[in-house]
Write an enzyme that holds these catalytic residues in place. Structure first.
Site, short mmCIF file in Angstrom:
data_model
loop_
_atom_site.label_atom_id
_atom_site.label_comp_id
_atom_site.label_asym_id
_atom_site.label_seq_id
_atom_site.Cartn_x
_atom_site.Cartn_y
_atom_site.Cartn_z
N HIS A 152 -89.31 55.08 -51.55
CA HIS A 152 -87.83 55.14 -52.38
C HIS A 152 -87.77 55.90 -53.64
O HIS A 152 -87.13 56.63 -54.14
CB HIS A 152 -87.17 53.56 -52.71
CG HIS A 152 -85.83 53.65 -52.68
ND1 HIS A 152 -84.99 54.68 -52.75
CD2 HIS A 152 -85.22 52.47 -52.26
CE1 HIS A 152 -83.70 54.28 -52.79
NE2 HIS A 152 -83.85 53.10 -52.43
N ASP A 374 -79.10 62.85 -33.41
CA ASP A 374 -79.09 63.15 -31.79
C ASP A 374 -80.21 63.85 -31.61
O ASP A 374 -80.31 65.07 -32.02
CB ASP A 374 -78.01 63.59 -31.42
CG ASP A 374 -77.94 63.71 -29.90
OD1 ASP A 374 -79.16 63.53 -29.41
OD2 ASP A 374 -76.98 64.29 -29.31
#
Length: 429
Positions: A152, A374
């Site tokens: 993070h 995708d």
């Protein structure tokens, strides 16, 4: 479940072209979130025949994406002053290929759990300086689970999903989609503190510099609930004109949690949420800014008012009011405050415990095109955190057909009451 994932030794994927080699300075907004460590994410894809041959294609595409997103191939370190930084020297991303007899349908609930992380997210416990690690697991049904552990300190949600969209566009061979994506902006000095730092007196009435983790007795439960488009529309109508999905749903979840926890009527409760600063600065920083571009805002109220069924519009107004106050001065005051608080520290330690019962953090993962990943397998069936073991956290995520999925991590003892209130209150609108 036992150990049903068979993994090969990880390889290292490095950028396919030469990238800058330097110590990447981290802003105080990065340091604020660095204590969270690695964020465990998992994508699930339905049956994809012949996917085993995709490994080479995935690696080539990842190497290509790392040219632009080169900090992900670096390692967390410290500079000469002991301040956390990212050492960018093309060290590479650990990439693990695994196989499992599990099927996607076995994880139809997709609830975060330690088991989900163990099975599908690469373990970085022995390599805490790794910025990003990837695991691709081919399932017995022909589906795929793609897990990632991403530090993070390097990226917020918007930056993380920017990377995944880029990698997946290269992987699927969608040249038009790849060409349409902006290159990441790595100029983190855009969020450098002022010299000298100045904190506006009113900033701390909205900006929440710190949460106060506490030890929570009892188990923490993770659950996912769906709010239909019809229920969401009713909530928004109840909150008044032009209210956002986040404000309406945030208000609804907040009141349900306060009521389920049975807080004393006079207790002060606080809702904390991350807000994107990219468009609030003057001049604004690019949407493609790669790093942590969020600050924590807060809205407060008395428990009796927040939990009241008649005051939903007022509660949503508290949230909207906090958002409306986020301007250039507030953001710079937040950056300056954090610089004074964190700037001289070395590697931050990870916080322990859950949030106090009068606090709730709601994270917006709406409209972030998180599902636009995708890799040649179609749109992901689902994407979310693999594990969340601290109570008091809620994630709002896009669902199907305009619905919203709510991932909650709450005390197990109140989960049934929360679920009842969530749907009962929505049905009354």
């Amino acid at each position: 479940m036992g150990v049903e994932v068979k993994a090969a030794e990880p390889c290292i994927v490095k950028p396919s072209e030469e990238t800058p080699r330097h110590g990447l300075w981290l802003s105080s907004l990065d340091l604020m979130l660095a204590k969270s460590g690695h964020v465990p994410l998992v994508y699930f894809y339905r049956s994809c025949p012949g996917t085993d041959g995709d490994v080479a294609r995935l690696k080539v595409a990842l190497a290509r994406a790392l040219v632009s997103f080169y900090p992900l191939a670096g390692r967390v370190g410290v500079d000469g002053d002991g301040r956390m930084q990212v050492d960018c020297a093309e060290q590479g991303v650990p990439f693990l290929v695994a196989h499992s007899d599990h099927t996607v349908d076995e994880f139809s609930s997709f609830k975060p759990s330690p088991e989900l992380r163990r099975l599908f997210v690469p373990c970085v416990d022995d390599s805490p300086s790794v910025v990003c690690a990837i695991q691709v697991t081919f399932l017995g049904c022909g589906g795929v689970a793609l897990g990632a552990a991403l530090h993070h300190a390097v990226a917020d949600g918007a930056s993380t999903f920017h990377f995944f969209r880029t990698w997946s566009a290269f992987s699927s061979g969608d040249g038009a989609a790849a060409a349409a994506l902006e290159l990441p902006c790595h100029d983190r000095t855009l969020l450098r503190a002022r010299s000298p730092p100045v904190v506006h007196p009113d900033a701390l009435s909205v900006f929440c510099p710190k949460l106060s983790p506490s030890e929570l007795s009892g188990a923490v439960a993770n659950e996912i609930f769906d709010i239909s488009k019809e229920q969401l529309d009713a909530l928004k109508r109840a909150c008044g004109r032009d209210v956002s999905t986040f404000c309406a749903l945030g208000a609804h979840v907040w009141r349900c949690v306060v009521a389920a926890r049975r807080l004393p009527p006079d207790a002060t409760t606080r809702l904390v949420f991350p807000a994107n600063v990219r468009g609030c600065l003057r001049p604004p920083i690019p949407d493609s800014y790669f790093g942590n571009g969020i600050i924590m805002l807060g809205a407060t109220g008395k428990a009796r008012d927040v939990a009241s069924e008649e005051h939903l519009a007022s509660v949503a107004g508290r949230i909207r009011g906090a958002i409306s106050r986020m301007d250039d001065e507030l953001v710079h005051s937040a950056i300056d405050y954090l610089e004074l608080d964190l700037g001289g520290s070395s590697l931050p330690t990870k916080p322990a415990g859950s949030l106090p019962k009068n606090e709730l953090r709601v994270v917006k993962w709406l409209d972030m095109t998180a599902y636009g990943a995708d890799f040649g397998w179609g749109e992901p069936l689902v994407m979310h955190l693999a594990v969340q073991q601290r109570a008091g956290f809620v994630y709002l995520m896009d669902g199907v057909g305009g619905s919203v999925r709510i991932l909650v991590s709450l005390e197990h003892a109140i989960l049934n009451d929360f679920q009842r209130l969530l749907h009962a209150n929505a049905a009354k609108l």
